[in-house]
Design a protein around this motif. Structure first.
Motif, short mmCIF file in Angstrom:
data_model
loop_
_atom_site.label_atom_id
_atom_site.label_comp_id
_atom_site.label_asym_id
_atom_site.label_seq_id
_atom_site.Cartn_x
_atom_site.Cartn_y
_atom_site.Cartn_z
N ILE A 266 15.29 11.81 -10.28
CA ILE A 266 16.67 11.44 -10.60
C ILE A 266 16.68 10.00 -11.12
O ILE A 266 16.15 9.09 -10.47
CB ILE A 266 17.58 11.57 -9.36
CG1 ILE A 266 17.59 13.02 -8.84
CG2 ILE A 266 18.99 11.09 -9.68
CD1 ILE A 266 18.22 14.03 -9.76
N ASN A 267 17.29 9.79 -12.26
CA ASN A 267 17.31 8.47 -12.88
C ASN A 267 18.41 7.61 -12.25
O ASN A 267 19.60 7.82 -12.50
CB ASN A 267 17.55 8.60 -14.38
CG ASN A 267 17.52 7.26 -15.09
OD1 ASN A 267 17.13 6.25 -14.51
ND2 ASN A 267 17.96 7.23 -16.33
N LEU A 268 18.01 6.64 -11.44
CA LEU A 268 18.97 5.74 -10.78
C LEU A 268 19.10 4.40 -11.48
O LEU A 268 19.80 3.51 -10.99
CB LEU A 268 18.56 5.52 -9.32
CG LEU A 268 18.58 6.77 -8.42
CD1 LEU A 268 18.17 6.40 -6.99
CD2 LEU A 268 19.96 7.42 -8.41
N LEU A 269 18.44 4.24 -12.62
CA LEU A 269 18.55 2.99 -13.36
C LEU A 269 19.99 2.69 -13.77
O LEU A 269 20.43 1.53 -13.66
CB LEU A 269 17.65 3.04 -14.60
CG LEU A 269 17.62 1.76 -15.47
CD1 LEU A 269 17.18 0.55 -14.65
CD2 LEU A 269 16.72 1.97 -16.69
N PRO A 270 20.79 3.68 -14.21
CA PRO A 270 22.20 3.37 -14.53
C PRO A 270 22.97 2.82 -13.33
O PRO A 270 23.81 1.93 -13.49
CB PRO A 270 22.76 4.72 -14.97
CG PRO A 270 21.58 5.47 -15.48
CD PRO A 270 20.44 5.07 -14.59
N VAL A 379 31.48 6.50 -16.69
CA VAL A 379 30.24 6.70 -17.45
C VAL A 379 29.06 6.89 -16.49
O VAL A 379 28.21 7.77 -16.69
CB VAL A 379 29.98 5.49 -18.38
CG1 VAL A 379 28.59 5.58 -19.01
CG2 VAL A 379 31.05 5.42 -19.46
N LEU A 380 29.02 6.09 -15.44
CA LEU A 380 27.93 6.15 -14.47
C LEU A 380 27.85 7.52 -13.80
O LEU A 380 26.77 8.13 -13.75
CB LEU A 380 28.11 5.07 -13.41
CG LEU A 380 27.19 5.15 -12.17
CD1 LEU A 380 25.74 5.01 -12.58
CD2 LEU A 380 27.59 4.09 -11.14
N ILE A 381 28.97 8.02 -13.29
CA ILE A 381 28.92 9.28 -12.55
C ILE A 381 28.58 10.46 -13.46
O ILE A 381 27.94 11.42 -13.04
CB ILE A 381 30.25 9.52 -11.76
CG1 ILE A 381 30.05 10.62 -10.70
CG2 ILE A 381 31.39 9.88 -12.69
CD1 ILE A 381 29.03 10.26 -9.63
N GLU A 382 28.95 10.37 -14.73
CA GLU A 382 28.57 11.43 -15.67
C GLU A 382 27.06 11.43 -15.92
O GLU A 382 26.44 12.48 -16.02
CB GLU A 382 29.32 11.27 -16.99
CG GLU A 382 30.78 11.70 -16.94
CD GLU A 382 30.95 13.20 -16.63
OE1 GLU A 382 30.01 13.98 -16.90
OE2 GLU A 382 32.01 13.56 -16.11
#
Length: 657
Positions: A266-270, A379-382
């Motif tokens: 899972i990409n958590l960078l955002p 934007v983040l949650i999307e």
């Protein structure tokens, strides 16, 4: 309907059955086979709960079959092998690959060791296999060694000693001894756990929920009763935003983001980027991961995780606020607290009382519209939703939870569920409104089960009614959730309020009444079980063994088997978990001591010490015919007998073979 009278539907079924059993002889052979199985002793069922990502402990409990492997070794070798030799044999069965690597480098006469050890393993395998049919035993054998094992397990050993000796010598000569030892060790363990029941909460807190899921996914016979910590991951994989935020929040709280990033990709960078910007001037002291060593408090990593933790926590509170406000039937208005904050004074109003906040910085909240997401949060949650929906490994694991799992299970006169059966203050089954209809008891659990499956299968369809997803989310922390079983989840209070009285989470009336025999009997009847011979197997709430609490309740009608496999709970329980074992004679509760590590288990042969307590003993051995599988087999026998009648009456044609 008379013996020689057949309905149109029955004839259609019998003609289909005749394709599998095309002759009288084939049908008779299968009847004889099934009748013999009915008279075998039932296999051993093992019940475990609240694993919470503790892979090493869970893996070891499966490998030693909750002490059953050692019991079989002792039954054969108690008076002929030393304690040291029995320890080595047990460890070899538990961890054959790793232990062999150590032994091969230490043994001077390796061929002799192979010969002795293979014979010992064969003897243990014979004892483990003594209650099963040859057919079932063969199916459990690894294909590469099925023929060899079948020969070596022959009971007439004394008449074939030279033959057996030649087989073992051949295995060693062609350098297949290691592979054979690994194969027969796995074979022994498979036989000793005929059925595995997981009573919920596989995920969260511990670091390796993905590895636990891999083990469960590969197990030959397993079922799962969903816990609230499972359903939140299932809901996240469904794309429910509030659940995605909850999963990330808990992972951050326990400094366990590696499960999301490394195990599931899972990409958590955002989130990190957003948190560093939005909370740049916020130290986020109240969001430092639990159990962080003092020397790490100022580290760059901990500071980043703390900011991510707070960012996702506030986002979760906003997202769940949206769900609660559009679903008043959930009865969770008391969880709407962002609009109860006085942002100027730094206080919050809860149940008419004002409390000072420990943390008064809310850079992403508009006090006039506290539940509205900022554009950056939207934007983040999307982006996070996209990652969860498109994570192949997570989706595989969640599909396993759906295919092998459910809200509850009735199996062999036992009722299994993780949390509770919601009761009202009068002890009656609580009525809960879902989609405008009222449900309670079994019907409520069935409806939640249906809703979750429907929500997941339609996860990509944004035009569908969002109610299913909202109700699925509520199973995580809703007041009427049978998986959660508490009137509130005090997340906000734990983060923001000093007064620990506000942190208390009052349980559903079920938890006050589950010690009552009559209440448990009513629950068993509700699920179609005979309370005189049936039991409830429950998890979710750790048993406070150190305070004298017993896992056996309601005069033996209910067993709570959460003994603290999850390390954070072991201070409360004083032990490291339970396994309930149901074999052909007994109900046994195995109480496990803490497990230090896989390394010590292999190198020092340090096993989990388990205290076995007998709960019930049957005077007459329980046979397969007495079980749920027996009911199915008897139905198959009846159908085959009808097919025989149809053959003999000329109603169904015997097929040419």
């Amino acid at each position: 309907m008379g013996k020689n009278t057949y309905s149109e539907d029955e004839l259609k079924y019998l003609n289909l059955l005749s394709q599998k059993f095309p002759t009288v002889q084939a049908a008779c052979t299968e009847i004889i086979n099934l009748e013999s199985i009915l008279n075998l002793p039932k296999g051993s069922e093992h019940f475990l709960t609240d694993i919470h990502g503790e892979y090493e402990t869970f893996s070891h409990v499966l490998r030693n079959a909750s002490g059953m492997v050692r019991k079989k070794i002792d039954s054969v070798y108690q008076y002929t092998l030393s304690e040291k030799d029995r320890n080595q044999l047990a460890t070899l069965i538990y961890y054959p690959e790793e232990k062999l690597e150590l032994i091969v480098n230490e043994e001077e006469d390796l061929d002799n060791w192979y010969s002795i050890t293979i014979r010992r393993l064969i003897e243990v395998a014979r004892v483990a296999a003594d209650k099963f049919t040859r057919s079932k035993i063969r199916k459990a054998m690894p294909p590469d060694f099925a023929y060899v094992m079948d020969e070596l397990l022959d009971e007439h050993k004394a008449k074939k000693e030279l033959y057996f000796d030649s087989i073992i010598k051949s295995i060693i000569k062609v350098e297949r001894a290691n592979y054979f030892i690994i194969a027969i060790s796995k074979f022994i363990k498979r036989l000793l756990i005929d059925r595995l029941h997981i009573i919920g909460d596989i995920f969260d807190r511990g670091p390796y929920a993905d590895k636990v899921m891999d083990l469960i996914q590969d197990h030959h016979s397993v079922d799962i009763q969903w816990g609230n910590h499972d359903i939140v991951w299932m809901a996240a994989a469904t794309g429910i935003k509030a659940s995605i935020a909850a999963v990330i929040r808990i992972s951050a709280r326990y400094n366990n983001l590696s499960t999301l990033e490394d195990a599931y990709g899972i990409n958590l960078l955002p989130l990190a980027t957003f948190a560093l910007k939005a909370y740049a001037n916020d130290p986020c002291h109240e969001f430092v991961p639990v159990n962080t060593p003092p020397e790490n408090l100022g580290s760059t990593q901990i500071r980043l995780i703390s900011k991510m933790h707070k960012a996702i926590s506030i986002l979760e509170m906003k997202l769940k606020g949206e769900i609660i406000r559009r679903n008043p039937e959930l009865g969770m208005d008391d969880r709407l607290l962002l609009d109860q904050i006085n942002y100027e004074e730094g206080t919050v109003l809860i149940n008419g009382k004002s409390y000072e906040l420990k943390d008064k910085l809310f850079p992403t909240i508009n006090p006039k519209h506290p539940y509205k997401l900022t554009k950056e949060e939207e934007v983040l949650i999307e982006k996070l939703r996209f990652s969860f929906l498109n994570c192949d490994k997570l989706q595989r694991h969640v599909k396993t939870l759906f295919t092998k799992g459910s809200t509850y299970l009735t199996y062999n006169s036992n009722l299994l569920y993780h949390g509770c059966i919601p009761l009202d203050d009068k002890g009656q089954f609580k009525q809960v409104t879902l989609h405008g209809e009222k449900y309670s008891g079994k019907a409520l659990c069935d409806q939640y089960d249906l809703i979750c499956r429907r929500a997941y299968l339609n996860r990509e369809d944004r035009d569908r009614d969002i109610k299913d997803q909202d109700y699925m989310w509520s199973l995580w922390s809703g007041a009427d959730s049978p998986l959660f079983g508490k009137k509130k989840m005090a997340t906000f209070e734990r983060y923001f309020i000093e007064d620990k009285e506000t942190h208390k989470e009052e349980g559903n009336s079920y938890y006050k009444l589950r010690d009552d025999k009559d209440t448990c009997c009513r629950i068993l009847k509700e699920f179609g079980l005979d309370p005189e011979v049936s039991h409830i197997v429950n998890g979710h709430v750790p048993v406070k063994v150190t305070k004298g609490e017993s896992p056996v309740k309601a005069e033996g009608r209910l067993f709570v088997i959460d003994g603290g496999m999850s390390r954070p709970y072991q201070k409360v329980t004083g032990i490291a978990g339970y396994t309930l074992i149901y074999d052909s004679y007994n109900l046994i509760l195995a109480e496990h001591a803490p497990f230090e590590s896989r390394r010590k288990a292999i190198e020092d042969e340090d096993d989990i010490v388990s205290i076995r307590n007998m709960i019930e003993h049957a005077n007459v051995r329980i046979r397969v015919g007495d079980t749920d599988i027996g009911v199915t087999l008897k139905e198959q026998i009846n159908n085959l007998n009808r097919l025989l009648d149809a053959y003999r009456n000329g109603v169904v044609k015997v097929k040419e073979v």
